[in-house]
Design a protein around this motif. Structure first.
Motif, short mmCIF file in Angstrom:
data_model
loop_
_atom_site.label_atom_id
_atom_site.label_comp_id
_atom_site.label_asym_id
_atom_site.label_seq_id
_atom_site.Cartn_x
_atom_site.Cartn_y
_atom_site.Cartn_z
N PHE A 142 0.84 -1.20 0.00
CA PHE A 142 0.00 0.00 0.00
C PHE A 142 0.87 1.25 0.00
CE2 PHE A 142 -1.95 3.56 2.08
CZ PHE A 142 -3.21 3.60 1.52
N GLN A 190 0.04 5.60 -0.33
CA GLN A 190 -1.03 6.58 -0.48
C GLN A 190 -1.14 7.00 -1.95
OE1 GLN A 190 -3.14 7.61 1.76
NE2 GLN A 190 -2.21 7.09 3.75
N TYR A 192 0.50 14.17 6.28
CA TYR A 192 1.60 13.78 7.17
C TYR A 192 2.15 14.99 7.94
CZ TYR A 192 1.93 9.12 4.98
OH TYR A 192 1.69 7.85 4.54
N TYR A 216 -0.29 -0.11 11.74
CA TYR A 216 -0.81 -0.21 10.37
C TYR A 216 0.10 0.62 9.47
CZ TYR A 216 -5.03 -1.39 13.08
OH TYR A 216 -5.92 -1.93 13.95
N CYS A 217 1.41 0.29 9.53
CA CYS A 217 2.41 1.22 8.99
C CYS A 217 2.63 1.12 7.49
CB CYS A 217 3.73 1.05 9.72
SG CYS A 217 4.51 -0.53 9.36
N GLY A 218 2.07 0.08 6.82
CA GLY A 218 2.33 -0.04 5.38
C GLY A 218 3.82 -0.14 5.12
N THR A 268 5.90 4.69 5.86
CA THR A 268 5.99 6.12 5.53
C THR A 268 5.86 7.03 6.76
OG1 THR A 268 3.72 5.83 4.81
CG2 THR A 268 5.34 6.13 3.09
N GLU A 304 2.77 -4.02 10.84
CA GLU A 304 1.99 -4.11 9.61
C GLU A 304 1.75 -5.58 9.27
OE1 GLU A 304 0.65 -2.19 6.93
OE2 GLU A 304 0.39 -4.13 5.96
N LEU A 305 0.58 -5.87 8.71
CA LEU A 305 0.18 -7.24 8.40
C LEU A 305 0.79 -7.77 7.10
CD1 LEU A 305 -1.72 -9.26 9.75
CD2 LEU A 305 -3.59 -8.35 8.40
N GLY A 360 2.80 -8.28 11.69
CA GLY A 360 1.83 -8.83 12.61
C GLY A 360 0.52 -8.09 12.54
N ASP A 361 -0.48 -8.68 13.19
CA ASP A 361 -1.77 -8.01 13.32
C ASP A 361 -1.60 -6.93 14.39
OD1 ASP A 361 -4.91 -8.14 13.20
OD2 ASP A 361 -4.32 -8.09 15.30
N ALA A 362 -1.97 -5.71 14.05
CA ALA A 362 -1.72 -4.60 14.97
C ALA A 362 -2.39 -4.83 16.32
CB ALA A 362 -2.19 -3.30 14.33
N ASP A 373 -3.15 4.17 11.56
CA ASP A 373 -3.70 4.47 10.23
C ASP A 373 -4.35 3.20 9.68
OD1 ASP A 373 -4.23 5.52 7.75
OD2 ASP A 373 -2.15 5.69 7.11
N PRO A 420 -7.10 0.42 8.00
CA PRO A 420 -7.92 0.45 6.79
C PRO A 420 -9.34 0.93 7.10
CG PRO A 420 -7.37 -1.81 7.40
CD PRO A 420 -6.71 -0.93 8.39
#
Ligand code: SAH
Length: 477
Positions: free
Chosen positions: A214, A216, A226, A245-247, A250, A267-268, A293-295, A315, A317
């Protein structure tokens, strides 16, 4: 909604730009109203930050391919909303123009190379989708050919021809998706040309972006978003920061550059985590780490271990954060939470939960990341209610640790000191007991348990002595 302005010929069929019948300033009013309705009960909603030029802002474009019997030719475009019918689109006002031109060229090459479009009904044929990503700051371009089969005849010539037509392309991949699915990308990926990823720049950092991770889609407004998030975080160089949920990392890396003491991202998506780790290296950020991992699970585990952060960026989804995440977040008790949301409805739900868990909503700032669509992005600053107020902390007695809601830095410093000097692990609960014994203000009312017969574990003498010595070391007693 007044219908005054419909410049796009497929506006109704496509359904992607729900607000295109409104002139841009009125779209912003519509979005402001929506935020006000959903979020107004939490505090003042600042005026939405819109775009100066709200066109061709999408850096990621994907087109579906099919054979159109009626027209007797291959078409490419977008799915008509809620259907699997393709609306032919060659150029779109929200999409990057280079990307649109590349997609049209690929369609032309299919004919030249006698390649078929994939047929969803029979599962036969070749090309399903084309995905193009372009780094607006660097000009690098990735083309992903999503095929229904791994067999790609005349692959080399096809790639050479596409590059000849578009020398701006820096990498080409084949992604194989042979499943009956509405997901665009399949599992398998082959790099046909270039490094297999592109690099882009945001807020002074460079980011590597792969096909699946992902990023942006509106880089101009991402910088606006940001910058607000950093302003809200008030980083001073010392803070321990979590980027949930850092992707591709960024926000965390921008924070590391703008004054975070240390950053951990969770991040997953494994591809995104790989990119994030690489991005930390490429930006020479020695104080940023990333984990997969799952946040929610990650934070729940961290809360159990008494781990804490000063600032948490989150951040999630569109579905928002999980209940597990929110509960654990409240237990970890960061001083500031910067919540970035792409759905004001789930945001409102999650803010309600955090408000009930002693967080104050300080700022609500909508940012228009998706002009012409109904989507609204919002960044919200929450702060932990000050320690003088009554805070209920439930103690898990099995776990002998307690999260310090009062002064993270001090508790963490004491823990680190005791561990280093005496090799002893001490909990916040023990520290607060010793502080109390020394007549120090622990700053809050630990309402330790709801069970009347609950036994509160007492600090053993060796740990008490070590903590006492730490308090002396830090000139607290
Ligand atoms: N902060 C990033 C990415 C935000 S998009 C940026 O600004 O670019 C949301 C991200 O959450 C995606 O990368 C998605 O893969 C990830 N995600 C979704 N569910 C998750 C979960 N349960 N735990 C951790 N990450 C998750």
């Amino acid at each position: 909604m007044p219908t005054t302005y419909t410049p796009c010929p497929v506006y109704r069929k496509c359904g992607g730009c729900q607000l295109q019948n409104l002139e841009y300033p009125r779209q912003l009013v519509w979005k402001q109203d929506r935020c006000q309705k959903l979020l107004g009960r939490f505090g003042k909603v600042s005026p939405i930050l819109g775009m100066e030029c709200p066109y061709h802002y999408r850096n990621k474009v994907q087109a579906a391919f099919a054979y159109d019997k009626r027209r007797g030719r291959i078409i490419s475009g977008v799915y008509q909303s809620s259907t699997h019918r393709i609306v032919p689109v060659d150029s779109c006002q929200t999409e990057d123009e280079t990307a649109d031109r590349i997609i049209v060229s690929v369609r032309g090459l299919l004919k030249d190379f006698k390649l078929q479009a994939y047929d969803e009904n029979t599962g036969r044929g070749f090309l399903r989708h084309v995905l193009v990503k372009r780094g607006f700051a660097t000009g690098q371009v990735m083309v992903v050919l999503v095929t229904g089969t791994p067999v790609f005849t005349a692959k080399k010539h096809f790639v050479a021809k596409l590059r000849e037509l578009h020398p701006e392309i820096t990498t080409i991949l084949q992604n194989v998706n042979d499943k009956r699915t509405s997901l665009v990308l399949g599992e398998r990926e082959k790099v046909l040309y270039g490094p297999g990823y592109i690099v882009d720049e945001l807020c002074g950092c460079r980011f590597r972006i792969s096909a699946k991770s992902f990023y942006q889609i509106n880089p101009v407004q991402t910088e606006v978003l940001y910058s607000k998030a950093m302003e809200f975080a008030e980083l001073t160089g010392k803070e321990k920061v979590l980027d949930a949920y850092c992707g591709i990392g960024t926000i965390g890396l921008v924070a590391a550059k703008h004054g975070a003491g240390q950053v951990l991202g969770v991040e997953l998506n494994p591809d995104a985590v790989k990119d994030a780790i690489q991005n930390a290296k490429e930006n020479a950020m020695k104080n940023a780490w990333f984990t997969r991992g799952d946040a929610g699970e990650f934070l729940a585990q961290a809360a159990q271990e008494g781990e804490g952060w000063d600032v948490v960026f989150m951040d999630p989804p569109r579905a928002g954060a999980s209940g597990e995440f929110l509960t654990a977040l409240a237990a970890c008790a960061p001083r500031r939470v910067v919540y970035i949301s792409c759905d004001p409805e789930t945001l409102a739900r999650d803010l309600g939960v955090l408000q009930a868990n002693h967080y104050k909503i300080e700022q609500i700032q909508p940012v228009d990341m998706f002009p012409h669509t109904q989507h609204v992005e919002t960044v919200v600053l929450l702060s932990k209610l000050n320690a003088k107020q009554h805070i209920e902390v439930e103690l898990n007695l099995d776990e002998l640790d307690l999260t310090a809601a009062e002064s993270k830095a001090t508790y963490d410093e004491i823990k680190a000191y005791v561990l280093e000097k005496y090799g002893l692990k001490v909990s916040s609960l023990y520290i607060s007991q010793v502080k109390r014994k020394c007549g120090l203000d622990v700053g809050q009312n630990y309402n330790l348990s709801k069970k009347e017969d609950a036994k509160v574990p007492q600090c053993p003498p060796d740990k008490e002595a070590a903590i006492m010595e730490a308090l002396k070391h830090f000139h607290m007693v």
